[in-house]
Design a protein around this motif. Structure first.
Motif, PDB file in Angstrom:
ATOM      1  N   CYS A   4     -13.937  27.467 -91.830  1.00  0.00           N
ATOM      2  CA  CYS A   4     -15.270  28.029 -91.381  1.00  0.00           C
ATOM      3  C   CYS A   4     -15.232  29.722 -91.251  1.00  0.00           C
ATOM      4  CB  CYS A   4     -15.626  27.574 -90.033  1.00  0.00           C
ATOM      5  SG  CYS A   4     -15.842  25.828 -90.003  1.00  0.00           S
ATOM      6  N   PRO A   5     -16.178  30.366 -91.225  1.00  0.00           N
ATOM      7  CA  PRO A   5     -16.156  32.113 -91.148  1.00  0.00           C
ATOM      8  C   PRO A   5     -15.506  32.391 -89.873  1.00  0.00           C
ATOM      9  CG  PRO A   5     -18.274  31.040 -91.128  1.00  0.00           C
ATOM     10  CD  PRO A   5     -17.521  29.940 -91.414  1.00  0.00           C
ATOM     11  N   ILE A   6     -14.795  33.477 -89.864  1.00  0.00           N
ATOM     12  CA  ILE A   6     -14.365  33.985 -88.797  1.00  0.00           C
ATOM     13  C   ILE A   6     -14.717  35.409 -88.405  1.00  0.00           C
ATOM     14  CG2 ILE A   6     -11.904  34.509 -87.569  1.00  0.00           C
ATOM     15  CD1 ILE A   6     -10.822  32.496 -89.422  1.00  0.00           C
ATOM     16  N   ILE A   7     -15.216  35.634 -87.293  1.00  0.00           N
ATOM     17  CA  ILE A   7     -15.476  37.162 -86.814  1.00  0.00           C
ATOM     18  C   ILE A   7     -14.135  38.003 -86.662  1.00  0.00           C
ATOM     19  CG2 ILE A   7     -16.563  38.516 -85.281  1.00  0.00           C
ATOM     20  CD1 ILE A   7     -18.513  36.045 -84.795  1.00  0.00           C
ATOM     21  N   ASP A   8     -14.031  38.789 -87.611  1.00  0.00           N
ATOM     22  CA  ASP A   8     -12.787  39.457 -87.454  1.00  0.00           C
ATOM     23  C   ASP A   8     -12.857  40.941 -86.645  1.00  0.00           C
ATOM     24  OD1 ASP A   8     -11.297  37.901 -89.290  1.00  0.00           O
ATOM     25  OD2 ASP A   8     -12.337  39.058 -91.087  1.00  0.00           O
ATOM     26  N   ASP A   9     -14.017  41.480 -86.710  1.00  0.00           N
ATOM     27  CA  ASP A   9     -14.081  42.693 -85.915  1.00  0.00           C
ATOM     28  C   ASP A   9     -15.729  42.624 -85.441  1.00  0.00           C
ATOM     29  OD1 ASP A   9     -14.672  46.052 -86.418  1.00  0.00           O
ATOM     30  OD2 ASP A   9     -13.702  45.284 -84.698  1.00  0.00           O
ATOM     31  N   PHE A  10     -16.354  43.082 -84.126  1.00  0.00           N
ATOM     32  CA  PHE A  10     -17.172  43.011 -83.515  1.00  0.00           C
ATOM     33  C   PHE A  10     -17.339  44.403 -82.603  1.00  0.00           C
ATOM     34  CE2 PHE A  10     -20.376  41.546 -80.334  1.00  0.00           C
ATOM     35  CZ  PHE A  10     -21.613  41.966 -80.846  1.00  0.00           C
ATOM     36  N   ASN A  11     -18.252  45.438 -83.062  1.00  0.00           N
ATOM     37  CA  ASN A  11     -18.043  46.617 -82.117  1.00  0.00           C
ATOM     38  C   ASN A  11     -19.276  47.356 -81.944  1.00  0.00           C
ATOM     39  OD1 ASN A  11     -18.044  48.509 -84.197  1.00  0.00           O
ATOM     40  ND2 ASN A  11     -16.090  47.785 -84.740  1.00  0.00           N
TER      41      ASN A  11
END
Length: 194
Positions: free
Chosen positions: A185-192
């Protein structure tokens, strides 16, 4: 005139079985003539009668002694019965690993005390087409051929003496496919936020 005493003796002393598996009750029977009292292995018993005994592994001797008061003191007479008893085996069985996938194998191990021989049998599809004769201690590679399921292996130990005693132990092996791994499944590597 010398007094004449009535007959005195053990007419019959016998066991219902002379060879048993240890712990099996055996009946002793006896009949006497002219006895005033009797002892079985030192324990008072009726002058004629029966009792049950439980032989232990090995040779068991039972002594019947009868007594009466004679002209010159106490008179006695004795007779013995011997019963042989074979020990019951003590057997353990394990399998490792306890769960495999189809096509894989496992190791069945066993140990048996008080045993002269061992046989190994299994449920259908467990990889043993016929019972296997083995030594009292050992191991065996097994590979089920029946696909998924639970397979039972039975180890039976025997002690062969004047009679045969036996005991069994079982071990179970589970054959099953491993569940499929979860999808990637897709993984959120970064969120800012700026």
């Amino acid at each position: 005139q010398t007094p004449v005493l009535p007959p005195f003796g053990i007419d019959q002393f016998s066991a219902s079985n002379s060879c048993v598996v240890a712990g099996t009750p055996v009946s002793l029977q006896w009949n006497t003539t002219g006895a005033e009292r009797a002892e079985l292995n030192g324990t008072p018993v009726p002058v004629s009668g029966s009792t049950n005994v439980t032989p232990q592994a090995g040779t068991n001797t039972y002594n019947l002694v009868i007594f009466r008061q004679g002209c010159n003191g106490t008179e006695s007479s004795s007779r013995s019965v011997v019963i042989s008893a074979v020990p019951t085996p003590n057997v353990n069985a394990t399998i490792s690993p306890g769960a495999i996938q189809p096509g894989q194998s496992a190791t069945l191990s066993w140990s048996a005390a008080n045993a002269t021989r061992v046989t190994i049998s299994a449920s259908p599809g467990a990889g043993l087409s016929a019972p296997v004769n083995a030594q009292p201690n050992g191991s065996l590679q097994v590979q089920p051929t029946g696909g998924e399921g639970t397979y039972t292996y039975t180890v039976t130990a025997y002690y062969d003496g004047c009679t045969t005693a036996s005991a069994s132990a079982t071990a179970q092996l589970v054959v099953a496919q491993q569940p499929a791994p979860p999808p990637n499944c897709p993984i959120i590597d970064d969120f800012n936020a700026n």
